[in-house]
Design an enzyme around this catalytic site. Sequence first.
Site, PDB file in Angstrom:
ATOM      1  N   LYS A  13       0.824  -1.219   0.000  1.00  0.00           N
ATOM      2  CA  LYS A  13       0.000   0.000   0.000  1.00  0.00           C
ATOM      3  C   LYS A  13       0.855   1.265   0.000  1.00  0.00           C
ATOM      4  CE  LYS A  13      -1.114  -0.135   4.970  1.00  0.00           C
ATOM      5  NZ  LYS A  13       0.029  -1.031   5.280  1.00  0.00           N
ATOM      6  N   ARG A  88      -6.087   2.644  11.431  1.00  0.00           N
ATOM      7  CA  ARG A  88      -5.770   1.226  11.615  1.00  0.00           C
ATOM      8  C   ARG A  88      -6.690   0.582  12.636  1.00  0.00           C
ATOM      9  NH1 ARG A  88       0.023   1.569  10.073  1.00  0.00           N
ATOM     10  NH2 ARG A  88       0.886  -0.517   9.905  1.00  0.00           N
ATOM     11  N   ARG A 127      12.551  -7.876   2.731  1.00  0.00           N
ATOM     12  CA  ARG A 127      12.537  -6.417   2.609  1.00  0.00           C
ATOM     13  C   ARG A 127      13.772  -5.814   3.290  1.00  0.00           C
ATOM     14  NH1 ARG A 127       6.800  -3.449   3.498  1.00  0.00           N
ATOM     15  NH2 ARG A 127       7.217  -3.485   5.721  1.00  0.00           N
ATOM     16  N   ARG A 160      14.410  -4.013   9.003  1.00  0.00           N
ATOM     17  CA  ARG A 160      13.877  -3.226  10.121  1.00  0.00           C
ATOM     18  C   ARG A 160      13.496  -4.142  11.277  1.00  0.00           C
ATOM     19  NH1 ARG A 160       9.467   0.135   6.891  1.00  0.00           N
ATOM     20  NH2 ARG A 160       8.175  -1.078   8.267  1.00  0.00           N
ATOM     21  N   ARG A 171       2.394  -8.496  13.840  1.00  0.00           N
ATOM     22  CA  ARG A 171       1.748  -7.403  13.092  1.00  0.00           C
ATOM     23  C   ARG A 171       0.567  -7.914  12.270  1.00  0.00           C
ATOM     24  NH1 ARG A 171       6.424  -4.818   9.804  1.00  0.00           N
ATOM     25  NH2 ARG A 171       4.933  -3.214   9.220  1.00  0.00           N
TER      26      ARG A 171
HETATM   27  P1  AMP Z   1       3.817   0.918   8.886  1.00  0.00           P
HETATM   28  O1  AMP Z   1       5.104   1.384   8.294  1.00  0.00           O
HETATM   29  O2  AMP Z   1       2.608   1.665   8.370  1.00  0.00           O
HETATM   30  O3  AMP Z   1       3.626  -0.579   8.823  1.00  0.00           O
HETATM   31  O4  AMP Z   1       3.877   1.312  10.448  1.00  0.00           O
HETATM   32  C1  AMP Z   1       4.899   0.827  11.284  1.00  0.00           C
HETATM   33  C2  AMP Z   1       4.435   0.844  12.733  1.00  0.00           C
HETATM   34  O5  AMP Z   1       4.096   2.179  13.141  1.00  0.00           O
HETATM   35  C3  AMP Z   1       3.191   0.022  13.041  1.00  0.00           C
HETATM   36  O6  AMP Z   1       3.482  -1.361  13.217  1.00  0.00           O
HETATM   37  C4  AMP Z   1       2.710   0.689  14.333  1.00  0.00           C
HETATM   38  O7  AMP Z   1       3.498   0.308  15.449  1.00  0.00           O
HETATM   39  C5  AMP Z   1       3.001   2.157  14.036  1.00  0.00           C
HETATM   40  N1  AMP Z   1       1.841   2.792  13.378  1.00  0.00           N
HETATM   41  C6  AMP Z   1       1.792   3.324  12.125  1.00  0.00           C
HETATM   42  N2  AMP Z   1       0.578   3.804  11.854  1.00  0.00           N
HETATM   43  C7  AMP Z   1      -0.183   3.584  12.957  1.00  0.00           C
HETATM   44  C8  AMP Z   1      -1.547   3.825  13.296  1.00  0.00           C
HETATM   45  N3  AMP Z   1      -2.404   4.392  12.426  1.00  0.00           N
HETATM   46  N4  AMP Z   1      -1.965   3.451  14.532  1.00  0.00           N
HETATM   47  C9  AMP Z   1      -1.136   2.893  15.414  1.00  0.00           C
HETATM   48  N5  AMP Z   1       0.142   2.603  15.165  1.00  0.00           N
HETATM   49  C10 AMP Z   1       0.634   2.942  13.938  1.00  0.00           C
END
Ligand code: AMP
Length: 214
Positions: A13, A88, A127, A160, A171
């Site tokens: 995404k 989320r 990744r 990461r 996750r």
């Molecule tokens: P992402 O890169 O979008 O997968 O985000 C990495 C991490 O950031 C997630 O696993 C959460 O710990 C945190 N995070 C990002 N967006 C949100 C959100 N909308 N609500 C809560 N935690 C978030």
Amino acid sequence: MKIIMLGAPGAGKGTQAKLIAKKYAIPHISTGDIFRENIKNGTDLGKLAKGYMDRGELVPDEVVVKLVVDRIKADDCADGFILDGFPRTIPQAESLTEALAREKMVLDYAIDVEVPDEVIIKRISGRRACTQCAAIYHVDFQPPKREGICDTDGSELVLRNDDKPETVLKRLNVYHAQTQPLIDYYKKEEILFAVDGTRSTDDVFSEIEEHLGD
Ligand code: AMP
């Protein structure tokens, strides 16, 4: 055009959001990138977010809602935006709907990039992310020109913390429990558009472009 992206971590995404942002000239707002930038800069927000992120958990709703609601009030969002990684949870979605309603705005599209869990696990374990500019590569599908080195700025590429296998499973569980219910939420709002995210980046983007129009 106001868009949100839905989909499991690793569904692609973020890649699609960047392409959409470029084509429609709207800001790409990735909450994950904002948190990672804050961690890199050692801010209070970064310190707060890091523990949750490393464990594969969500940062608390009130923290992320405030961040996004403030961001979408900025002038560059007046003609639209694309949110990547937010909302989320159902409370985050409700807060977003309310915040937009206060500005007399509504979302136009919720795009769901669908990818089965087993494909996600394969994608994320390969990744690699740049330690400086956050560019994303994949050891098999999108390798850098020199192994372990970012094409853009020559910095080191790493797996990461939140892409480590045990964290990815966590996750995915969090995604199914807390984020997947948003698909029904936006179906009811009649703005949901689902695409098959197992295809190539170009194919997925073509289908999205067709749906969004010019
Ligand atoms: P992402 O890169 O979008 O997968 O985000 C990495 C991490 O950031 C997630 O696993 C959460 O710990 C945190 N995070 C990002 N967006 C949100 C959100 N909308 N609500 C809560 N935690 C978030």
